[in-house]
Design a protein around this motif. Structure first.
Motif, short mmCIF file in Angstrom:
data_model
loop_
_atom_site.label_atom_id
_atom_site.label_comp_id
_atom_site.label_asym_id
_atom_site.label_seq_id
_atom_site.Cartn_x
_atom_site.Cartn_y
_atom_site.Cartn_z
N VAL A 42 -8.01 -14.22 -6.84
CA VAL A 42 -8.69 -14.38 -5.55
C VAL A 42 -8.84 -15.86 -5.20
N VAL A 43 -9.33 -16.65 -6.14
CA VAL A 43 -9.65 -18.05 -5.86
C VAL A 43 -8.40 -18.88 -5.57
N LEU A 44 -7.33 -18.62 -6.30
CA LEU A 44 -6.12 -19.43 -6.14
C LEU A 44 -5.29 -19.06 -4.92
N THR A 45 -5.74 -18.04 -4.18
CA THR A 45 -5.01 -17.65 -2.96
C THR A 45 -5.95 -17.65 -1.75
N ASP A 46 -6.85 -18.61 -1.70
CA ASP A 46 -7.77 -18.76 -0.58
C ASP A 46 -6.98 -18.95 0.72
N ASN A 47 -7.09 -17.99 1.63
CA ASN A 47 -6.31 -18.04 2.86
C ASN A 47 -6.71 -19.18 3.79
N TYR A 48 -7.91 -19.72 3.60
CA TYR A 48 -8.36 -20.82 4.44
C TYR A 48 -7.88 -22.18 3.93
N GLY B 163 -8.26 -9.24 -2.34
CA GLY B 163 -9.55 -9.67 -2.88
C GLY B 163 -10.40 -10.43 -1.88
N GLN B 164 -9.80 -11.39 -1.18
CA GLN B 164 -10.56 -12.19 -0.22
C GLN B 164 -11.04 -11.34 0.96
N TYR B 165 -10.22 -10.42 1.41
CA TYR B 165 -10.61 -9.55 2.53
C TYR B 165 -11.81 -8.67 2.14
N LEU B 166 -11.82 -8.21 0.90
CA LEU B 166 -12.95 -7.41 0.43
C LEU B 166 -14.23 -8.23 0.44
N LEU B 167 -14.13 -9.48 -0.02
CA LEU B 167 -15.31 -10.36 -0.02
C LEU B 167 -15.82 -10.60 1.40
N MET C 54 2.44 -17.23 -2.24
CA MET C 54 3.60 -16.59 -2.87
C MET C 54 3.98 -17.32 -4.15
N SER C 55 3.86 -18.63 -4.14
CA SER C 55 4.13 -19.43 -5.34
C SER C 55 3.13 -19.09 -6.45
N THR C 56 1.85 -18.94 -6.05
CA THR C 56 0.82 -18.55 -7.01
C THR C 56 1.12 -17.18 -7.60
N ALA C 57 1.59 -16.26 -6.74
CA ALA C 57 1.94 -14.92 -7.22
C ALA C 57 3.06 -14.99 -8.24
N THR C 58 4.06 -15.84 -8.00
CA THR C 58 5.16 -15.96 -8.96
C THR C 58 4.68 -16.55 -10.29
N ALA C 59 3.71 -17.48 -10.23
CA ALA C 59 3.15 -18.04 -11.46
C ALA C 59 2.44 -16.95 -12.26
#
Length: 202
Positions: free
Chosen positions: A127-133, A58-62, A141-146
């Motif tokens: 998208v928002v909860l996995t901001d790479n910056y 998602g972030q890469y698309l943005l 990965m923790s967010t993905a498990t949630a």
């Protein structure tokens, strides 16, 4: 641990497993029990695939189209807030999506997988909860498990839908949906404020 719980609550609010119950009941009303189980599994698998795609890409698309995540966060927060208001004051998730079903779209993909489980709010959250910056790969990965934990709850809810629905009824599903709407409104406001702060700190 607190971040994981926050992500879990956020995803639980936007996905709203209990609010999906009346939708599933209506979709599968004419199906045998084995078909209901198949539909439940298929809808969750499809929704999981969609949300994982947004979580990973998602972030890469943005960034490809030149939209900063802070702007997307503010816009998404506003949309989430409006969506939350419809959950609190409007018809609520069950009535809205049952209305969609009554137009003849009775499939596991629509409206069960999308937009009931993989809702626009859930896509935004991914998208928002996995901001790479802001977050490292361990946090993401923790967010993905949630997120997957919430989707697991959705599957359990759908597989036991008849029993749960007999217990809480449509009124109970509406109450849960409106409480989730209130939580979602608070989260949406926080996202707008954080997005504004991040945008002006760049």
């Amino acid at each position: 641990m607190n971040d994981w719980i926050s992500s879990f609550v956020f995803f639980f609010a936007v996905i709203d497993p209990v609010g999906t119950l009346p939708v599933f009941i209506a979709v599968t009303a004419q199906h045998a029990e084995w078909q209901k189980r198949k539909i439940a599994i298929l809808s969750v698998v499809v929704a999981t695939g969609i949300l994982l795609f947004f979580l990973i890409a998602g972030q890469y698309l943005l960034e490809t189209i030149g939209v900063p995540l802070s702007a997307f966060q503010v816009a998404g927060g506003v949309v989430l807030f409006l969506f939350a208001l419809t959950m609190i004051f409007g018809e609520g998730k069950p009535e809205q999506e049952v209305g969609i079903i009554q137009k003849g779209n009775e499939t596991a993909i629509f409206p069960l997988a999308v937009p009931s489980i993989a809702s626009p709010g859930a896509m935004l959250a991914a998208v928002v909860l996995t901001d790479n910056y802001r977050f490292d790969i361990i946090h993401n990965m923790s967010t993905a498990t949630a997120m997957i934990a919430v989707l697991g709850i959705v599957l359990v809810v759908l597989l036991t839908a008849n029993w749960i629905y007999r217990w809480i009824g449509n009124a109970g599903a509406n109450i849960v949906s409106r409480v989730m709407g209130l939580i979602l409104a608070s989260v949406a406001t926080t996202n707008v404020l954080l997005g504004i702060q991040q945008f002006f700190s760049i």
